[in-house]
Design an enzyme around this catalytic site. Structure first.
Site, short mmCIF file in Angstrom:
data_model
loop_
_atom_site.label_atom_id
_atom_site.label_comp_id
_atom_site.label_asym_id
_atom_site.label_seq_id
_atom_site.Cartn_x
_atom_site.Cartn_y
_atom_site.Cartn_z
N HIS A 269 106.04 35.31 23.85
CA HIS A 269 104.63 35.70 23.80
C HIS A 269 103.76 34.46 23.79
O HIS A 269 104.13 33.45 23.18
CB HIS A 269 104.35 36.55 22.54
CG HIS A 269 103.12 37.36 22.68
ND1 HIS A 269 101.88 36.86 22.41
CD2 HIS A 269 102.95 38.63 23.09
CE1 HIS A 269 100.99 37.80 22.66
NE2 HIS A 269 101.61 38.88 23.07
N GLU A 322 106.73 44.77 23.99
CA GLU A 322 107.18 45.61 25.08
C GLU A 322 108.64 46.05 24.94
O GLU A 322 109.05 47.02 25.55
CB GLU A 322 106.91 44.91 26.41
CG GLU A 322 105.45 44.47 26.47
CD GLU A 322 104.85 44.51 27.84
OE1 GLU A 322 105.48 45.05 28.75
OE2 GLU A 322 103.74 43.99 27.99
N1 COA Z 1 113.40 34.94 28.74
C1 COA Z 1 113.93 33.74 29.05
N2 COA Z 1 113.24 32.59 29.03
C2 COA Z 1 111.96 32.67 28.67
C3 COA Z 1 111.34 33.88 28.33
C4 COA Z 1 112.12 35.05 28.37
N3 COA Z 1 111.62 36.24 28.07
N4 COA Z 1 110.06 33.65 28.01
C5 COA Z 1 109.85 32.34 28.17
N5 COA Z 1 111.00 31.75 28.56
C6 COA Z 1 111.21 30.33 28.83
C7 COA Z 1 110.73 29.98 30.24
O1 COA Z 1 111.74 30.14 31.19
C8 COA Z 1 110.31 28.55 30.05
O2 COA Z 1 111.44 27.75 30.12
P1 COA Z 1 111.39 26.32 30.88
O3 COA Z 1 110.37 25.53 30.12
O4 COA Z 1 112.79 25.81 30.73
O5 COA Z 1 110.98 26.62 32.28
C9 COA Z 1 109.79 28.49 28.61
O6 COA Z 1 110.39 29.58 27.93
C10 COA Z 1 108.28 28.64 28.53
O7 COA Z 1 107.89 29.71 29.39
P2 COA Z 1 106.37 30.06 29.67
O8 COA Z 1 106.29 31.05 30.79
O9 COA Z 1 105.59 28.80 29.81
O10 COA Z 1 105.98 30.74 28.28
P3 COA Z 1 104.72 31.61 27.99
O11 COA Z 1 104.52 31.56 26.52
O12 COA Z 1 103.60 31.22 28.86
O13 COA Z 1 105.22 33.03 28.47
C11 COA Z 1 105.54 35.32 28.69
C12 COA Z 1 104.86 34.20 27.89
C13 COA Z 1 105.33 36.64 27.97
C14 COA Z 1 104.91 35.39 30.09
C15 COA Z 1 107.06 35.01 28.82
O14 COA Z 1 107.62 34.84 27.54
C16 COA Z 1 107.80 36.06 29.63
O15 COA Z 1 107.83 35.97 30.86
N6 COA Z 1 108.44 37.05 28.95
C17 COA Z 1 109.13 38.11 29.64
C18 COA Z 1 108.14 39.17 30.14
C19 COA Z 1 107.58 39.97 28.98
O16 COA Z 1 108.27 40.36 28.05
N7 COA Z 1 106.28 40.24 29.08
C20 COA Z 1 105.57 41.00 28.08
C21 COA Z 1 104.66 40.12 27.29
S1 COA Z 1 103.88 40.98 25.95
#
Ligand code: COA
Length: 384
Positions: A269, A322
């Protein structure tokens, strides 16, 4: 900020500008950038608490139905409720609920001749948002009914028998409302009604800041919510759990998935560094309502949390709203593809509150983009 214009480096087609000095104020995804001040909701990032207008959502669930929580968010008044939907005949529904909702919400603005936000009073905007919110739930119910293969519409007398918004929604969709499904949907809607400046709420506020009408602002928000990284993750959770059940080894499934460079839906998140409080409530609800997938979900959760922590010690990646939403929606027999539209139904409260707040306090959004493309060049330049 240092001006980069004119500091380009000529490399033929690849003329680029020097940007090394200029990256400090650029935050990809605007992470951590404060774009608005709000009185609506406070996700407590470290403490794992979510408050609507100061009230912890755990106090609301089971005590007030969703429509009163809509009133709390929009009017700061738990006795104020989202109105009942008025009779309306949506045009050309396809059964693809997010697309139907986006198109039909925009269409309502024309049909109801809604005024522009910069030309109408706050009271008028509040009324428009109430009408639209109630109608948007009806549109999703009607679209879901079409996706189920039913062409005949449930009568308004049947829908009117429902005492809550969740019950009316189910009646409009299926002609009946199982109490477990009503509780599942009501809890899910309350938990996901508002969450600060996420992508869809930001979109709604950007549209509202231009003076667009409420239908346009809400329709824009629906579009932003339809992607898997924001509102769509529950749609992926159920198939994921089915895969893990078939494989029978959550730890291996997690390793294989991460090794393949994929994300595990329902984890991570942007805001919370502690547990997402909504995930806690929804997990309890899934258990209480007898979700058949609770056991495998808990096993997968444990495996995912352990492996994500091992691979990303620098970044807490916890269970988000979610993951257990998927189980709660499954109790209500919501098909996974309908998850984004169910999220949109709940978020009408937060979007409406933010559209009003934007109208009262806002200013046209106009952030800057730093140009990092080719320097000035002419079509007559032989290297160009
Ligand atoms: N599974 C695996 N790896 C994950 C992950 C997940 N659910 N969420 C983040 N990561 C990893 C990314 O691959 C990234 O790794 P890297 O630095 O080696 O490339 C790192 O964590 C940071 O990712 P980032 O996208 O910058 O984090 P964020 O805080 O911006 O992302 C979300 C937030 C929600 C977009 C992300 O956690 C995600 O895609 N989750 C899955 C989708 C989801 O559940 N969405 C509902 C949100 S309420």
């Amino acid at each position: 900020m240092p001006e980069t214009s004119g500091q380009g480096r000529a490399t033929g087609w690849c003329t680029v500008r020097a940007v090394s000095q200029a990256t400090t104020d650029f935050r990809p995804g605007l992470e951590g950038v404060v774009a608005v001040e709000t009185e609506i909701a406070e996700p407590d990032r470290e403490g794992g608490v979510l408050r609507y207008r100061g009230i912890d959502i755990t106090e609301l669930v089971g005590r007030y139905p969703y429509e009163n929580v809509w009133g709390l968010l929009v009017d700061d008044n738990l006795d104020s409720v989202m109105p009942a939907p008025e009779p309306h005949e949506p045009a050309g529904l396809t059964g693809n609920a997010p697309a139907d909702l986006q198109a039909e919400t925009a269409r309502l603005a024309g049909l109801w001749t809604l005024g522009k936000l910069n030309e109408i009073s706050d009271e008028q905007a509040r009324e428009d948002l109430g009408r639209l919110s109630a109608q948007m739930m009806g549109i999703v119910a009607r679209s879901a009914r079409i996706a189920d293969g039913h062409t005949e519409v449930i009568g308004t007398d049947v829908v009117a028998r429902g005492t809550t918004a969740a019950e009316k929604f189910l009646l409009q969709w299926r002609g009946e409302a199982d109490p477990r499904a009503v509780k599942a949907i009501d809890t899910y809607w309350i938990c996901t009604a508002e969450h600060g400046l996420n992508a869809s709420t930001f979109t709604a506020r950007v549209a509202a800041s231009t003076g667009a009408d409420c239908g346009a602002a809400l329709s824009a928000a629906v579009g932003a919510l339809s992607g898997p990284l924001h509102g769509g993750a529950p749609a992926y959770v159920k198939p994921m759990l089915e895969e893990v059940t078939a494989m029978g080894d959550p730890e291996k499934w997690v390793s294989d998935t991460l090794d393949a460079g994929k994300r595990i839906m329902g984890f991570g998140h942007r805001i919370y560094r502690a547990e997402d409080p909504r995930s806690r409530i929804l997990k309890e609800t899934a258990r209480e309502l007898g979700s058949p997938q609770i056991e495998i979900a808990e096993r997968l959760e444990a495996a995912a949390l352990a492996e994500l922590e091992r691979r990303h010690p620098e970044r807490p990646l916890k269970t988000n709203v979610e993951y257990y939403s998927a189980l709660v929606l499954d109790v209500a027999q919501i098909p996974p593809p309908l998850a984004p539209a169910m999220f949109a139904c709940s978020r009408v409260a937060g979007w409406s509150a933010h559209i009003l707040e934007q109208k009262r306090t806002g200013r046209l959004f106009r952030p800057s983009a730093r140009y990092i493309g080719p320097g000035a060049r002419s079509l007559d330049d032989p290297d160009a």
